[in-house]
Design a protein around this motif. Structure first.
Motif, PDB file in Angstrom:
ATOM      1  N   THR A   1     -56.579 -61.451 -64.429  1.00 24.35           N
ATOM      2  CA  THR A   1     -57.789 -61.789 -63.584  1.00 24.35           C
ATOM      3  C   THR A   1     -57.548 -60.986 -62.347  1.00 24.35           C
ATOM      4  O   THR A   1     -57.991 -60.235 -61.822  1.00 24.35           O
ATOM      5  CB  THR A   1     -57.788 -63.118 -63.522  1.00 24.35           C
TER       6      THR A   1
ATOM      7  N   ASP B   1     -59.833 -52.761 -69.390  1.00 22.60           N
ATOM      8  CA  ASP B   1     -59.233 -53.997 -69.380  1.00 22.60           C
ATOM      9  C   ASP B   1     -58.610 -54.302 -70.783  1.00 22.60           C
ATOM     10  O   ASP B   1     -59.188 -54.423 -71.800  1.00 22.60           O
ATOM     11  CB  ASP B   1     -60.206 -55.154 -69.385  1.00 22.60           C
TER      12      ASP B   1
ATOM     13  N   LYS C   1     -48.835 -62.577 -71.767  1.00 16.07           N
ATOM     14  CA  LYS C   1     -49.236 -62.813 -73.359  1.00 16.07           C
ATOM     15  C   LYS C   1     -48.537 -62.143 -73.985  1.00 16.07           C
ATOM     16  O   LYS C   1     -47.200 -62.774 -74.529  1.00 16.07           O
ATOM     17  CB  LYS C   1     -50.700 -62.148 -73.194  1.00 16.07           C
TER      18      LYS C   1
HETATM   19  C1  LIG Z   1     -56.614 -63.028 -70.839  1.00 17.23           C
HETATM   20  C2  LIG Z   1     -57.416 -62.204 -70.236  1.00 17.23           C
HETATM   21  C3  LIG Z   1     -57.846 -61.906 -69.197  1.00 17.23           C
HETATM   22  C4  LIG Z   1     -57.403 -62.892 -68.077  1.00 17.23           C
HETATM   23  O1  LIG Z   1     -56.043 -63.007 -67.863  1.00 17.23           O
HETATM   24  P1  LIG Z   1     -55.260 -63.967 -67.045  1.00 17.23           P
HETATM   25  O2  LIG Z   1     -53.984 -63.471 -67.270  1.00 17.23           O
HETATM   26  O3  LIG Z   1     -55.459 -65.331 -67.686  1.00 17.23           O
HETATM   27  O4  LIG Z   1     -55.623 -63.792 -65.742  1.00 17.23           O
HETATM   28  C5  LIG Z   1     -58.550 -60.819 -68.860  1.00 17.23           C
HETATM   29  N1  LIG Z   1     -59.024 -59.848 -69.916  1.00 17.23           N
HETATM   30  C6  LIG Z   1     -58.766 -60.212 -71.159  1.00 17.23           C
HETATM   31  C7  LIG Z   1     -59.142 -59.191 -72.072  1.00 17.23           C
HETATM   32  C8  LIG Z   1     -57.926 -61.264 -71.612  1.00 17.23           C
HETATM   33  O5  LIG Z   1     -57.469 -61.396 -72.769  1.00 17.23           O
END
Ligand SMILES: *Cc1c(COP(=O)(O)O)cnc(C)c1O
Length: 465
Positions: free
Chosen positions: A140, A260, A292
């Protein structure tokens, strides 16, 4: 008390070690969710009790109900775990307690560790060093950082300095399926969460952008500057925009291109899947999460912005009213390149895990996650009770109860499944249908975990069996 704790530091850390090891050793037997039943204390005592007694209180009240969200069967959201090396780096980041800013002149080398970590990440993702990057708390904030520079870029094209003068109107944003955090970033940036121009997606319920429609919309802007938010893996079905085609459009029309790739960027670690990202090196900015698929503890993500935009980035984030002189990449300080001023040494857990496992280690983690997703996918395809909502393209399985007549039962099925505490998944809506999403990014997840999850899914449907 403080002096006492200082004298006793070794014992305290030993106790922390034992508690930590106990958690990590039993993580796959711990529940993935617990009911909220803890009475909260509201008053702070006049006299502190010291760390040892505080550890005891924590161990009694909270430790037993900490869920195994970093364990092998927490598949909700896109929840990563933490590799041993990453935990080691994370503990040391707390112990060393550095505040990485300038890379020279302050007698502090922590920002150099961050710079090196970004280079290692560029190498992992096979991206060129035309990008510079830094660590923020999550995707984010990474999206926010990149889009803030994009906003400054659009303003410059319109002959204004938005960082100084404020947003005003007329910053055009195009996107097909932006993640909710990118939309949130638009609202934080004063661009308005409702103001982006929605580009069509491909037919067949795809989430990827329709390139033909994108070009039509670009042409209708008549040369006005704009930014494009594209997807390197949507969160529902891990659909990728055609990045090569977008790269060609960028050559032709010259917009700001953001990708993203919070978790989808990790496709680059696998020779079999990296083609999904072909062309991404042409972007102006990229978002990638570390908490992640890199499997470092929360919070950790980084942004990449092309070095050629360094001046715009400094205009956006500089921490003083004095005009910035000279080359922003000389006398570099993270202070002027991202939202926060003070930050922990967030790069260290990433540095440790990259060094400890290397490119092959990450290829193995990524390919294992994809294999686990395929196992669940295969079960669902053969099942009489479940059906896929979307094809499994990478590491997420998006499914539901079979039959439209069972749409009403999806919510209670998922609630029961999660309450049993063996596996955790999240609800989603896709193509107008209620569904469930299982996302695989944890390095610990193995075949046995998929078997346990399948047994749980069956048990919810046939409780008496
Ligand atoms: C998880 C995610 C986010 C947000 O990530 P955070 O680490 O929770 O701030 C943004 N874009 C995508 C594609 C995501 O999978």
């Amino acid at each position: 008390m403080l002096q006492n704790d200082l004298n006793n530091f070794e014992n305290i850390l030993q106790q922390v070690l034992e508690q930590g090891v106990d958690f990590l050793k039993t993580i796959d037997q711990r529940p993935t969710s617990v009911p909220h039943t803890v009475a909260l204390v509201e008053e702070l005592e006049e006299d502190g009790k010291g760390t040892a007694a505080t550890l005891t209180e924590f161990a009694q009240r909270f430790a037993p109900i900490i869920v195994a969200s970093s364990g092998p069967r927490s598949w909700g959201f896109v929840t990563g775990g933490a590799t041993p090396a990453a935990v080691a780096g994370d503990w040391l980041a707390g112990v060393y307690d550095q505040n990485p800013q300038a890379i020279q002149g302050q007698g502090d080398v922590s920002a150099l560790i961050e710079v090196e970590t970004i280079r290692l990440l560029l190498s992992l993702f096979e991206l060129p060093d035309t990008f510079m990057g830094g660590f923020v708390t999550g995707a984010t904030m990474s999206n926010f950082t990149a889009l803030a520079v994009a906003r400054q870029w659009v303003g410059k094209r319109q002959g204004r300095d938005i960082a100084k003068e404020g947003v005003g109107n007329g910053v055009k944003v195009l996107s097909a399926t932006p993640h909710s955090s990118a939309v949130k970033s638009l609202s934080m940036l004063g661009l308005g969460s409702q103001n982006f121009i929605k580009v069509d997606t491909l037919p067949g319920n795809r989430e990827a952008i329709d390139i033909v429609d994108l070009e039509v919309r670009i042409q209708s802007l008549n040369g006005e500057p704009f930014m494009l938010i594209s997807s390197g893996g949507t969160v529902n079905t891990v659909d990728f925009d055609d990045l090569e085609a977008i790269a060609r459009l960028k050559e032709k029309y010259g917009f700001w291109w953001h990708i993203d790739a919070a978790f989808g960027g990790f496709a680059a670690c696998s020779p079999q899947y990296k083609h999904l990202l072909n062309g991404w090196e042409g972007a102006d900015s990229i978002t990638i999460d570390c908490h992640k698929w890199l499997n470092v503890p929360y919070e950790s993500a980084f942004f990449l912005v092309k070095k050629e935009h360094g001046l715009l980035q400094v205009e956006t984030f500089q921490n003083s009213n004095a005009p910035y002189l000279g080359n922003p990449l000389e006398n570099f300080s993270y202070l002027n390149f991202l939202p926060e001023n003070s930050r922990r040494l967030r790069a260290l857990p990433a540095w440790f895990t990259l060094k400890a496992y290397g490119k092959k280690g990450y290829q193995a983690i990524v390919e294992n996650s994809i294999r686990m997703a395929r196992l669940l996918d295969a079960f669902i395809q053969e099942s009489a009770d479940f059906e896929l909502l979307a094809p499994t393209r990478l590491n997420n399985v998006c499914f539901t109860l079979k039959g439209d007549e069972n749409q009403d039962k999806v919510h209670s099925f998922l609630t029961q499944l999660n309450q049993r505490g063996k596996v955790f998944m999240t609800p989603t809506v896709y193509n107008g249908k209620k569904g469930i999403r299982a996302a695989f990014v944890n390095w610990r997840t193995g075949e046995k975990d998929v078997e346990i999850a399948i047994a749980e899914m069956k048990a919810v449907l046939a409780p008496s069996a």
